[in-house]
Design an enzyme around this catalytic site. Structure first.
Site, short mmCIF file in Angstrom:
data_model
loop_
_atom_site.label_atom_id
_atom_site.label_comp_id
_atom_site.label_asym_id
_atom_site.label_seq_id
_atom_site.Cartn_x
_atom_site.Cartn_y
_atom_site.Cartn_z
N TYR A 82 15.14 -16.00 -18.60
CA TYR A 82 16.55 -16.34 -18.39
C TYR A 82 16.93 -17.59 -19.18
O TYR A 82 16.39 -18.67 -18.94
CB TYR A 82 16.76 -16.54 -16.88
CG TYR A 82 18.10 -17.03 -16.41
CD1 TYR A 82 19.27 -16.81 -17.12
CD2 TYR A 82 18.20 -17.70 -15.19
CE1 TYR A 82 20.50 -17.25 -16.64
CE2 TYR A 82 19.41 -18.15 -14.70
CZ TYR A 82 20.57 -17.93 -15.43
OH TYR A 82 21.78 -18.37 -14.95
N CYS A 136 23.89 -14.40 -7.18
CA CYS A 136 23.44 -15.04 -5.96
C CYS A 136 24.12 -14.42 -4.74
O CYS A 136 25.22 -13.88 -4.83
CB CYS A 136 23.74 -16.53 -6.01
SG CYS A 136 23.00 -17.35 -7.44
N ASP A 146 31.51 -17.34 -17.84
CA ASP A 146 30.97 -16.01 -17.55
C ASP A 146 31.69 -15.38 -16.36
O ASP A 146 31.96 -14.19 -16.35
CB ASP A 146 29.48 -16.14 -17.26
CG ASP A 146 28.79 -14.80 -17.08
OD1 ASP A 146 29.25 -13.81 -17.66
OD2 ASP A 146 27.80 -14.74 -16.34
N HIS A 179 23.72 -22.54 -18.98
CA HIS A 179 23.34 -23.96 -19.03
C HIS A 179 22.42 -24.35 -17.88
O HIS A 179 22.18 -25.53 -17.66
CB HIS A 179 24.56 -24.89 -19.01
CG HIS A 179 25.43 -24.79 -20.21
ND1 HIS A 179 26.67 -25.40 -20.29
CD2 HIS A 179 25.28 -24.14 -21.40
CE1 HIS A 179 27.23 -25.13 -21.46
NE2 HIS A 179 26.40 -24.36 -22.15
#
Length: 687
Positions: free
Chosen positions: A168, A29, A264, A172
């Site tokens: 994707y 992002c 991650d 979660h």
């Protein structure tokens, strides 16, 4: 380029398209997205110019029922979104790179605050983001609609010029991932239960995306193979591997990582090693013949080449390292390894997204400013008519300011009062978990030490008279700030009488080598950002018995934005640190500290002889004030004086670096021009 790095620059075929090299900027992002499409496109363009063979968007909402407001991710709801997306693909293609788009429906992670659409979930479930609204369980018609929305989004992505289209299932955050997880999906139909059923939705999405894009685009599958929960979640060696085996040859590319986002993108404070995800994903290439990309905060060319040569990955994936240095691939190709701005894993970029603001970076102050300010990470305008400048202070602002002034062509003198360069970066990097932060100073010090146009002086505390005697009339004061010792902070605005003062410590004292007496230490954290928690962890390891008191409701609450608050609090709990929440300091005496409850006014007395106050900072501006007095007596029109960094306004290290960069960029620009073009805004047209 060294032969051992040639493998990183060989083309790789991905389905019907070919990447020019093995550097893959995975989806991340920018805080610009659909609200600031020109700025977003410019940021992606810089990555392509810097040598990233594949440049991806952020997650891209495929439908109004996946509305992530207030977070400005990308959108592909309908054809009206195509022109903005075309800005991205055109800007990336201009530099010879492939453009990838990550299609996403975020399920219960999208609470639809703008659209007010019903929240869709695998099951009847709470929204993932704190909200009074719940998600409804998707029925068969909802699933059919989702598949149609995804297909239409793929069609629009192809029309927008993308080369790679993602399905994707990670972090979660998407319905595709939520359907896969047994601890989330308890459906009893063909989309729930055994793994074959839970895989059904993502299999359909990949197949239908391939049908839609044909031989025009490659289809990538981003999949989190492990939840880092052990037996309580999906594990790479069990169901994670089984998913890869079941879908092995279906996508054109596997983008594999761990979930959730905090795993991650774990900070260097809690995971200092690059390549930390390798043990989770190293099996994937043994299962599929398709190319594999993986991440792990890679900055070492040797490790990158090794992973490719060993057949662990085909692409070096990066989000944060590509933010810290968009030109990392070019620098490796040209053998300029020391010029790489290595990611420090501080997650300021992540915090920007969580705060719904344009992306920023501690190491790279140009990140997010490419379009609106016209900044380039490797280029800067030449100097004007002035010849020289003096920078006082070698903290993050001073180092950055001096470096950029030198790049502009000025003769620079840098004076540091202490015996080492680095200022607060050096001090903080000596605390537990923050060693990687030293890269901020090391990168800039090395540059300045190698420049023939810079004079560096240590142990040189200057007075106003000294400054004027030097005869340099352009002065940048990066004199920093000091932590207060009077208890004034975010919650308490009254100066406390502290007796005896010898038992009162500030972060500067601790970082300067002072250590409270053995026994109980009270840490009062009214800063509530990160340093209070760092100091508690650091001092506990040195054997102190700590009571941690804060007006906040948890430890270091700002660190929710950097995805590490839960790790910080867990660490302090595991060390048996006594945590007291919701208390404001009211009095310090010789053998105790008194606090008052935020909510009830109830008193809390803690017996102690040592108190560490982490509250607010005073700017160190005495030199500035002295110079202003002296210069006012002379010709002030011929003397330039500017405060930069913490001396101008205390903040994060990232703020100090940015301010030092801004000061150097704006030097010798007309005041009216600077004010007029503070930055270019993307304004909605009313035509």
């Amino acid at each position: 380029m060294s032969n051992k790095y040639e493998t990183l620059f060989t083309p790789v075929k991905i389905g019907p398209v070919t990447a020019p090299n093995r550097f893959f900027q995975v989806p991340h992002c920018t805080g610009m997205g659909h609200l600031r499409p020109k700025a977003d496109a410019a940021t992606r363009a810089i990555k392509a110019e810097g040598g990233w063979g594949v440049v991806s968007t952020q997650e891209t909402e495929i439908h109004p029922s996946s509305d992530l407001t207030p977070y400005p991710e990308q959108r592909i709801w309908d054809k009206r979104d195509i022109p903005a997306l075309r800005l991205v693909t055109d800007s990336v293609h201009k530099h010879g790179s492939l453009a990838a788009i990550e299609l996403a429906h975020n399920g219960n992670h999208a609470i639809n605050q703008l659209t007010r659409a019903p929240i869709l979930g695998v099951n009847e479930m709470s929204a993932d983001i704190l909200s009074p609204r719940q998600a409804r369980q998707m029925d068969k018609s909802d699933i059919k609609n989702l598949r149609y929305w995804h297909r239409m989004a793929a069609r629009r992505a192809k029309e927008a010029g993308f080369d790679i289209v993602y399905a994707y299932a990670g972090h979660h955050m998407t319905l595709a991932h939520q359907f896969l997880l047994p601890n989330v999906n308890d459906r009893m139909d063909e989309y729930g239960g055994k793994l074959e059923n839970r895989v059904r939705l993502i299999k359909e999405l990949i197949e239908e995306t391939k049908e839609e894009v044909g031989d025009k685009c490659a289809v990538a599958f981003r999949f989190a193979v492990d939840e880092v929960k052990g037996a309580d979640g999906m594990q790479a060696r069990e169901e994670g591997r089984a998913v890869v085996e079941m879908l092995a040859e279906l996508p054109d590319l596997w983008d594999v990582n761990v979930s959730d986002w905090s795993n991650d993108s774990v900070t260097s404070r809690f995971e200092p090693n690059e390549g930390y995800q390798t043990s989770y994903i190293d099996f994937v290439k043994s299962v599929t013949s398709k190319p594999v990309v993986a991440v792990g905060r890679f900055t070492s060319p040797d490790l990158m080449a090794s992973l490719v040569n060993k057949g662990i990955v085909d692409f070096i994936g990066a989000a944060r390292p590509s933010i810290a240095d968009p030109f990392l691939p070019k620098k490796i190709e040209e053998g300029r390894f020391e010029d790489i701005r290595e990611c420090i894993g501080c997650n300021i970029c992540v915090a920007s997204d969580n705060l719904a603001i344009p992306i920023r970076c501690t190491q790279n102050p140009t990140m997010g400013e490419e379009w609106r300010r016209g900044w380039h990470p490797e280029k800067i305008q030449r100097k004007g008519s002035e010849e020289s400048a003096l920078v006082v202070g070698s903290g993050p602002a001073g180092l950055e300011c001096a470096m950029q002034l030198e790049r502009r062509g000025y003769k620079v003198t840098l004076a540091e009062a202490n015996e080492e360069y680095g200022g607060r970066v050096l001090s903080e990097s000596r605390l537990k978990g923050l060693n990687a932060w030293r890269r901020v100073a090391d990168y800039r010090i090395r540059f300045l030490q190698q420049s023939a146009n810079v004079d560096l002086f240590l142990d040189s505390r200057l007075t106003a008279e000294n400054v004027l005697e030097l005869g340099v009339k352009n002065v940048f004061l990066a004199t920093g700030s000091k932590w207060r010792s009077d208890g004034v902070g975010r919650s308490n605005r009254k100066t406390l009488r502290v007796q005896p003062a010898k038992n009162i410590f500030t972060p500067d004292d601790i970082m300067g080598g002072a250590l409270p007496k053995s026994g109980q230490l009270v840490i009062y954290d009214d800063d509530q950002i990160y340093l209070g928690g760092v100091l508690a962890d650091h001092l506990s390891d040195l054997g102190l018995d700590i009571v941690f008191v804060t007006p906040a409701n948890n430890v270091s609450p700002w660190c929710e934005n950097t995805l590490e608050q839960h790790r910080i609090q867990r660490s302090l709990i595991n060390k048996n640190i006594d945590l007291k929440f919701g208390y404001v300091i009211s009095e310090i005496s010789e053998d105790r500290v008194e606090f008052e409850c935020n909510y009830t006014g109830k008193k809390l007395d803690v017996t102690t002889q040592s108190v560490l106050l982490v509250t607010e900072r005073h700017r160190e501006i005495s030199l500035y004030e002295d110079l202003m007095k002296l210069v006012s007596e002379k010709d002030s029109q011929k003397f330039f004086l500017k405060l930069v960094g913490d001396a101008a306004a205390p903040g994060l290290i990232a703020d100090a670096v940015f301010d030092g960069h801004l000061a150097a960029r704006n030097f010798e620009r007309d005041d009216g021009e600077v004010e007029k073009e503070f930055y270019i805004r993307e304004i909605i047209s009313l035509k």
